[in-house]
Design a protein around this motif. Structure first.
Motif, mmCIF file in Angstrom:
data_model
loop_
_atom_site.group_PDB
_atom_site.id
_atom_site.type_symbol
_atom_site.label_atom_id
_atom_site.label_comp_id
_atom_site.label_asym_id
_atom_site.label_seq_id
_atom_site.Cartn_x
_atom_site.Cartn_y
_atom_site.Cartn_z
ATOM 1 N N MET B 119 0.825 -1.214 0.000
ATOM 2 C CA MET B 119 0.000 0.000 0.000
ATOM 3 C C MET B 119 0.859 1.265 0.000
ATOM 4 S SD MET B 119 -3.122 -0.338 -0.499
ATOM 5 C CE MET B 119 -3.385 1.422 -0.254
ATOM 6 N N ASP B 120 1.937 1.288 0.797
ATOM 7 C CA ASP B 120 2.779 2.488 0.853
ATOM 8 C C ASP B 120 3.411 2.793 -0.503
ATOM 9 O OD1 ASP B 120 2.181 2.960 3.488
ATOM 10 O OD2 ASP B 120 4.037 2.123 4.289
ATOM 11 N N PHE B 121 3.809 1.762 -1.229
ATOM 12 C CA PHE B 121 4.407 1.988 -2.550
ATOM 13 C C PHE B 121 3.343 2.236 -3.615
ATOM 14 C CE2 PHE B 121 9.010 1.591 -2.400
ATOM 15 C CZ PHE B 121 9.182 1.262 -1.067
ATOM 16 N N LEU B 122 2.218 1.547 -3.495
ATOM 17 C CA LEU B 122 1.137 1.757 -4.468
ATOM 18 C C LEU B 122 0.694 3.221 -4.445
ATOM 19 C CD1 LEU B 122 -1.904 -0.597 -5.002
ATOM 20 C CD2 LEU B 122 -2.214 1.865 -4.794
ATOM 21 N N LYS B 123 0.535 3.777 -3.242
ATOM 22 C CA LYS B 123 0.022 5.148 -3.147
ATOM 23 C C LYS B 123 0.985 6.172 -3.747
ATOM 24 C CE LYS B 123 -2.730 6.692 -0.020
ATOM 25 N NZ LYS B 123 -4.166 6.448 -0.177
ATOM 26 N N THR B 124 2.276 5.891 -3.706
ATOM 27 C CA THR B 124 3.249 6.894 -4.154
ATOM 28 C C THR B 124 3.824 6.621 -5.537
ATOM 29 O OG1 THR B 124 4.892 5.668 -2.879
ATOM 30 C CG2 THR B 124 3.990 7.639 -1.860
ATOM 31 N N SER B 125 3.678 5.384 -6.053
ATOM 32 C CA SER B 125 4.308 5.146 -7.359
ATOM 33 C C SER B 125 3.441 4.414 -8.382
ATOM 34 C CB SER B 125 5.652 4.419 -7.191
ATOM 35 O OG SER B 125 5.454 3.080 -6.837
ATOM 36 N N ALA B 126 2.240 3.988 -8.015
ATOM 37 C CA ALA B 126 1.349 3.422 -9.040
ATOM 38 C C ALA B 126 0.581 4.579 -9.679
ATOM 39 C CB ALA B 126 0.399 2.410 -8.420
ATOM 40 N N PRO B 127 0.570 4.644 -11.026
ATOM 41 C CA PRO B 127 0.011 5.822 -11.699
ATOM 42 C C PRO B 127 -1.528 5.861 -11.715
ATOM 43 C CG PRO B 127 0.872 4.280 -13.322
ATOM 44 C CD PRO B 127 1.196 3.711 -11.973
ATOM 45 N N PHE B 128 -2.061 6.369 -10.599
ATOM 46 C CA PHE B 128 -3.497 6.643 -10.450
ATOM 47 C C PHE B 128 -3.629 8.065 -9.923
ATOM 48 C CE2 PHE B 128 -3.109 2.100 -9.930
ATOM 49 C CZ PHE B 128 -4.248 1.563 -10.509
ATOM 50 N N TRP B 129 -4.715 8.723 -10.305
ATOM 51 C CA TRP B 129 -4.977 10.082 -9.823
ATOM 52 C C TRP B 129 -6.458 10.207 -9.491
ATOM 53 C CZ3 TRP B 129 -2.341 8.640 -14.135
ATOM 54 C CH2 TRP B 129 -0.963 8.840 -14.106
ATOM 55 N N LYS B 130 -6.733 10.930 -8.380
ATOM 56 C CA LYS B 130 -8.119 11.125 -7.929
ATOM 57 C C LYS B 130 -8.553 12.566 -8.194
ATOM 58 C CE LYS B 130 -8.020 7.939 -3.963
ATOM 59 N NZ LYS B 130 -6.767 7.889 -3.171
ATOM 60 N N LYS B 131 -9.727 12.687 -8.799
ATOM 61 C CA LYS B 131 -10.337 14.012 -8.943
ATOM 62 C C LYS B 131 -11.658 14.023 -8.185
ATOM 63 C CE LYS B 131 -11.287 17.679 -12.200
ATOM 64 N NZ LYS B 131 -11.312 18.103 -13.605
ATOM 65 N N GLU B 132 -11.915 15.129 -7.480
ATOM 66 C CA GLU B 132 -13.150 15.231 -6.706
ATOM 67 C C GLU B 132 -14.285 15.741 -7.577
ATOM 68 O OE1 GLU B 132 -11.086 16.433 -2.443
ATOM 69 O OE2 GLU B 132 -11.873 18.011 -3.730
ATOM 70 N N HIS B 133 -15.449 15.138 -7.391
ATOM 71 C CA HIS B 133 -16.701 15.707 -7.895
ATOM 72 C C HIS B 133 -17.448 16.212 -6.673
ATOM 73 C CE1 HIS B 133 -16.371 14.367 -12.058
ATOM 74 N NE2 HIS B 133 -15.923 13.219 -11.599
ATOM 75 N N ARG B 134 -17.750 17.507 -6.641
ATOM 76 C CA ARG B 134 -18.340 18.096 -5.441
ATOM 77 C C ARG B 134 -19.849 17.913 -5.407
ATOM 78 N NH1 ARG B 134 -15.525 22.368 -2.789
ATOM 79 N NH2 ARG B 134 -17.615 23.192 -2.438
#
Lengths: 84, 163
Positions: B119-134
């Motif tokens: 999890m620690d490596f996935l969060k910092t080096s797996a290429p995913f990005w989160k965008k918020e929908h308000r």
């Protein structure tokens, strides 16, 4: 020609998902590529303004900005990752 | 892990939800050498009722490849019997699942360490990005990377192998 792909806010600011670019001979590293792209227009200059925030992958593996791009087929530019 | 024992590695990226119990059963099916299973599920969190959903973007190909690289490193470092990692993409509502990591090992410490490392490596080096929908319909922002995640990852290079 090299395929350049963009993700997240880099993609939104440049306004395209990907493109084919002929890299000038002087473009040898990731930093060189960022400098070259920033010269292509305001949208690139805006997207790549904070170079240290830009991550670079060559053929789908992370590289540092000072590493040579070699004979990359695909170069990706994206912001720090926020998955998980 | 006993010499010659099989290592089970499953990495999937999908839009649909996952069933953690079913994934655990699949990972351990037919095996008697696994003594510990640690399961981590990451959920879409809404703080303060302002979030309608998160949009998960990924880099197809590299996302799978990077999670696989991280899992192989964890298997080697902690002597794991197997890992299942599932990451969802697309629009995800608050309270829904985002990511599943199951680490299997002969003993518990390796399984705990393995799941945490992935999890620690996935969060910092797996290429995913989160965008918020308000929830109020205004344009949402891209989620910023957290310095605490970078520190968590860096900590793994300062400590001896767990297990």
């Amino acid at each position: 020609m090299t395929r350049i792909v963009y993700f997240a806010w880099v993609r939104e600011r440049i306004g395209k998902n990907e493109e084919q670019i002929e890299l000038p001979a002087g473009v040898r590293t990731g930093s060189d590529l960022l400098s070259h792209l920033k010269s292509l227009g305001d949208e690139y200059a805006y997207a790549l303004e904070h170079e240290t925030a830009i991550r670079i992958a060559v053929d789908q593996e992370h590289v540092e900005h000072d590493e040579p791009l070699g004979s990359a087929r695909e170069i990706a530019l994206f912001p720090p990752m926020t998955g998980g | 892990m006993p010499a010659g024992a099989a290592v089970a590695l499953t990495v999937r990226i999908q839009t649909q939800d996952f069933d953690a119990a079913a994934e655990c059963a699949a990972l351990t099916a037919g095996r008697a050498d696994i003594g510990a299973l640690v399961t981590f599920t990451g959920l879409c969190r809404d703080e303060g009722g302002t979030l309608a959903a998160l949009e998960l973007e990924h880099y197809p190909g590299m996302a799978e490849a990077e999670i696989t690289r991280i899992c192989r490193t964890a298997i080697e470092r902690f002597g794991l019997s197997g890992i299942t990692a599932v990451h969802r993409i697309g629009r995800i509502a608050p309270g829904a699942n985002i990511v599943l990591v199951i680490a299997a090992a002969p003993h518990r410490h390796a399984a705990f360490d393995g799941a945490s490392f992935v999890m620690d490596f996935l969060k910092t080096s797996a290429p995913f990005w989160k965008k918020e929908h308000r929830a109020d319909g205004r344009a949402g922002d891209w989620v910023d990377a957290r310095e605490s995640d970078a520190r968590a990852r860096a900590a793994w290079s300062r400590q001896p192998s767990g297990g």
